[in-house]
Scaffold this motif. Structure first.
Motif, short mmCIF file in Angstrom:
data_model
loop_
_atom_site.label_atom_id
_atom_site.label_comp_id
_atom_site.label_asym_id
_atom_site.label_seq_id
_atom_site.Cartn_x
_atom_site.Cartn_y
_atom_site.Cartn_z
N GLY B 29 0.86 -1.22 -0.06
CA GLY B 29 0.17 -0.15 -0.06
C GLY B 29 1.07 1.27 0.22
N ILE B 33 1.30 4.04 -3.10
CA ILE B 33 0.97 5.50 -2.96
C ILE B 33 2.30 6.26 -3.29
CG2 ILE B 33 0.63 7.23 -1.19
CD1 ILE B 33 -1.77 5.62 -1.65
N LEU B 34 3.38 5.97 -2.76
CA LEU B 34 4.67 6.84 -3.19
C LEU B 34 4.98 6.65 -4.59
CD1 LEU B 34 7.24 5.46 -0.32
CD2 LEU B 34 5.97 7.70 -0.51
N LEU B 45 -4.59 9.64 -4.85
CA LEU B 45 -5.26 9.49 -3.78
C LEU B 45 -6.82 8.99 -3.98
CD1 LEU B 45 -4.05 12.23 -1.26
CD2 LEU B 45 -2.94 10.04 -1.99
N PRO B 46 -7.58 9.64 -5.03
CA PRO B 46 -8.63 9.21 -5.13
C PRO B 46 -8.74 7.93 -5.72
CG PRO B 46 -8.36 11.38 -6.18
CD PRO B 46 -7.34 10.98 -5.46
N ALA B 48 -6.68 5.41 -5.02
CA ALA B 48 -6.22 4.37 -4.14
C ALA B 48 -7.51 4.06 -3.29
CB ALA B 48 -5.45 4.90 -3.16
N VAL B 49 -8.46 5.09 -3.13
CA VAL B 49 -9.82 4.99 -2.27
C VAL B 49 -10.65 4.28 -3.07
CG1 VAL B 49 -11.70 6.50 -1.20
CG2 VAL B 49 -9.27 7.11 -0.97
N THR B 50 -10.82 4.88 -4.31
CA THR B 50 -11.97 4.12 -5.17
C THR B 50 -11.55 2.41 -5.28
OG1 THR B 50 -11.96 5.94 -6.46
CG2 THR B 50 -13.30 4.11 -7.38
N THR B 52 -9.82 0.64 -3.22
CA THR B 52 -10.16 -0.01 -1.72
C THR B 52 -11.89 -0.34 -1.71
OG1 THR B 52 -8.40 1.05 -1.05
CG2 THR B 52 -10.08 0.24 0.74
N ILE B 297 -4.05 -1.36 -5.00
CA ILE B 297 -3.69 -0.32 -5.03
C ILE B 297 -2.25 -0.12 -5.83
CG2 ILE B 297 -2.64 2.00 -3.77
CD1 ILE B 297 -4.76 1.33 -1.79
#
Lengths: 169, 439
Positions: B29, B33-34, B45-46, B48-50, B52, B297
């Motif tokens: 994860g 992100i990095l 970011l959005p 990654a949220v979607t 998940t 992600i």
């Protein structure tokens, strides 16, 4: 240090309780599935609430259970190399990983999740099925659960620092 | 920077990060992100949220906690022990009988958590000391337990097949039914090998003298009584899928419900046992699900960086379907030794399955089965295989790491024979699926 350790203890207790409550959701999930199966197969009466209800229980379960799993070291890690290092290095490496991976991951999810949840609450978003349940609460799960994971990361860092300084836990 | 170089750098960075010893799910994860922030920007970011959120609303994945719950309820009811005792009585007079009993219990009980460690530890504790006490060869004992334990990854209802179905977008029910053939083939090969080996060299697995045992009819009744309930449970779970009555997730709930009823029948139903099962379930499920979330992600970023296309391109260029088959199997095998299988599936399936199907015309169910068998081989392979470490952690008396390595080798050979047989004869997979899903 003492103050920090008591914060860590408080975080642990909090996540422990979240886990102890959420673990029972599995029983609820079984019950919901059994009710649906009986009604659908036995009485040819499939329920419009079934699919989304099962998503809700499942989503809450896996996300809120995660900080608890983290607390009890239930997440698998490849420690072939790190476990052979001197203990001091192990603590330092763990702290670096918490900062580099866990905090980046969890904070990104909180930051990315908040606007989506806020918009959903503002619009009073409804699900797409015939049942059309409100789903803003479900959009809120991600930022809240990842905040708990972030807190758990902080607690772990505190404990590793304490171990490095030789403080008894 | 050239595409291939970027792919290689990302691969090294990923494997290097995983070896730092941080939980796999959080490493994937965080790294995802990095990398996303560097190569894609704030849109990460959005995304990654979607990604998940999409895991939270995946119907096939709901089967995971349900089957894990079923497995822990069964474990807590002591059914595995009762079953081992019953079958042991029945086959103990055969050469290698006790090792055969271990294999049978593992086959029926492969309903286990799909966490190889859990099967190996529970069988190891249950049968390991007893086999050694009965003068069974150390290498044969540990080899049997490890090979039996890894069957759980293949024999339905296995977590691996659920994840595979969900990621590849193919029917989990069909995978379950398809895996019955290869699963029985492997378990049959193990039993055949144990029997022949102990027939030739009885000192490796001495038969229990008949004088020490009850007469056959008593043993037969006792054996059958212990085997019937769990076999019936498996029949209900798989039968409901086979006849199209239930989806795998529904079958999981039915299985968990039936397991609770069995627990009541065995007189083991109480709050503390239920709590034990619930706690174990939440930890195991979240472990698996969080790897799925983390790698999901990472994988999105990996694809957006173009690495997926580069890797796919390399494999498309192989040109020949058997060459493609050999190279994917080699990659899965090597990764299987170091990375958790959930992560491997999440990463590679979206890249390789479309190529297997569209470029090389391979059947996804057959291909998936071979990936599952292949992962078993890698779990047993010295020096890194997971099964070996779990076996070592049991610290059975007088068993050295060398015994564990040597014990694994004949079973690896058998797995490779099984892999080749299934590769040449797809009927092992397709016969039952055609029967069940022909319409």
């Amino acid at each position: 240090m003492k103050l920090l350790l008591s914060i860590a203890g408080w975080i642990d207790t909090c996540n422990d309780w979240v886990g102890r409550v959420i673990q029972w959701a599995i029983v609820l999930l079984v019950v919901v599935f059994i009710i649906e199966s009986v009604l659908r197969k036995g009485f040819s009466a499939p329920q419009i609430w079934f699919t989304e209800t099962s998503y809700f229980i499942f989503g809450y379960y896996i996300l809120f259970g995660s900080a608890y799993t983290f607390l009890h070291k239930g997440h698998v890690a490849i420690d072939l190399i790190s476990e052979r290092m001197p203990e001091k290095w192990q603590h330092m490496l763990a702290i670096a990983c918490f900062i580099g991976f866990t905090s980046v991951f969890s904070l990104a999810m909180v930051k990315g999740g908040i606007p989506i949840a806020v918009n959903s609450w503002k619009a009073m978003e409804l699900g797409h099925s015939v049942w059309r349940p409100p789903i803003a609460h479900f959009r809120t799960v991600i930022p809240v659960a990842f905040f708990l994971i972030f807190l758990q990361g902080i607690s772990s860092i505190i404990k590793h620092i304490a171990a490095l300084r030789g403080t008894k836990l | 920077m050239s595409d291939t170089l970027l792919l290689l750098l990302t691969a090294f960075l990923t494997i290097g990060s995983l070896f730092l010893g941080h939980p796999v799910a959080l490493t994937f994860g965080g790294l995802g992100i990095l990398l996303g922030l560097v190569f894609i920007g704030p849109a990460t970011l959005p995304i990654a949220v979607t990604k998940t959120y999409s895991v939270m609303v995946s119907f096939p994945l709901i089967a995971i906690p349900l089957f894990i719950f079923m497995a822990y309820i069964l474990e807590r009811s002591g059914i595995a022990k009762k079953m081992f005792d019953g079958i042991r009585d029945l086959v103990a007079p055969l050469p290698g009988g006790l090792a055969i009993a271990v294999t049978i219990v593992c086959t029926v009980f492969a309903a286990s958590t799909g966490i190889i460690g859990a099967s190996i530890v529970s069988m190891g504790v249950l049968a390991g000391p007893y086999l050694l006490e009965q003068k069974y060869d150390k290498k044969l004992t540990v080899g049997t337990i490890m090979a039996g334990g890894t069957l759980g990854i293949l024999i339905p209802p296995s977590m691996l097949l659920i994840v595979l179905g969900a990621v590849a977008g193919i029917s989990v029910g069909q995978l379950f039914i398809g895996a019955i053939g290869p699963g029985l083939l492997l378990s049959g090969l193990y039993m055949f090998y144990i029997y022949i080996l102990c027939r030739i060299k009885p000192s490796l697995g001495p038969p229990v003298p008949k004088a020490e045992m009850d007469n056959l009819s008593v043993r037969f009744v006792r054996g059958m009584l212990s085997v019937t309930p769990p076999v019936l449970l498996m029949a209900v779970v798989l039968g409901s899928i086979f006849f199209g009555i239930a989806t795998p997730s529904e079958a999981g709930a039915i299985g968990a419900f039936a397991a609770i009823i069995l627990m009541i029948c065995y007189g083991e139903f109480n709050l503390s046992n239920l709590r034990y099962a619930a706690t174990a379930t939440v930890k195991t499920s979240c472990m698996v699900m969080f790897i799925i979330i983390g790698v999901n992600i990472f994988s999105a970023v990996f694809m957006a960086m173009g690495c997926g296309r580069t890797l796919g391109g390399l494999f498309e260029a192989l040109g020949n379907k058997w060459m493609f088959f050999a190279m994917t199997m080699l990659l899965v095998y090597l990764l299987g030794m170091i990375i958790d299988w959930t992560a491997i599936l999440m990463l590679l399936v979206p890249i390789f399955f479309p190529i297997a199907k569209q470029v090389y015309g391979l059947d996804p169910f057959w291909f998936g089965m071979l990936v599952a068998i292949n992962l078993q081989v890698s779990f047993l392979s010295p020096p890194f295989g997971y099964a070996l470490f779990f076996m070592k952690s049991l610290k059975l008396p007088g068993v050295t790491l060398g015994d564990i390595y040597k014990g694994a080798i004949p079973f690896i050979m058998l797995q490779i024979i099984g892999l080749i047989l299934v590769a040449i004869f797809p009927q092992f997979v397709t016969y039952l699926t055609n029967l069940a899903f022909a319409h």
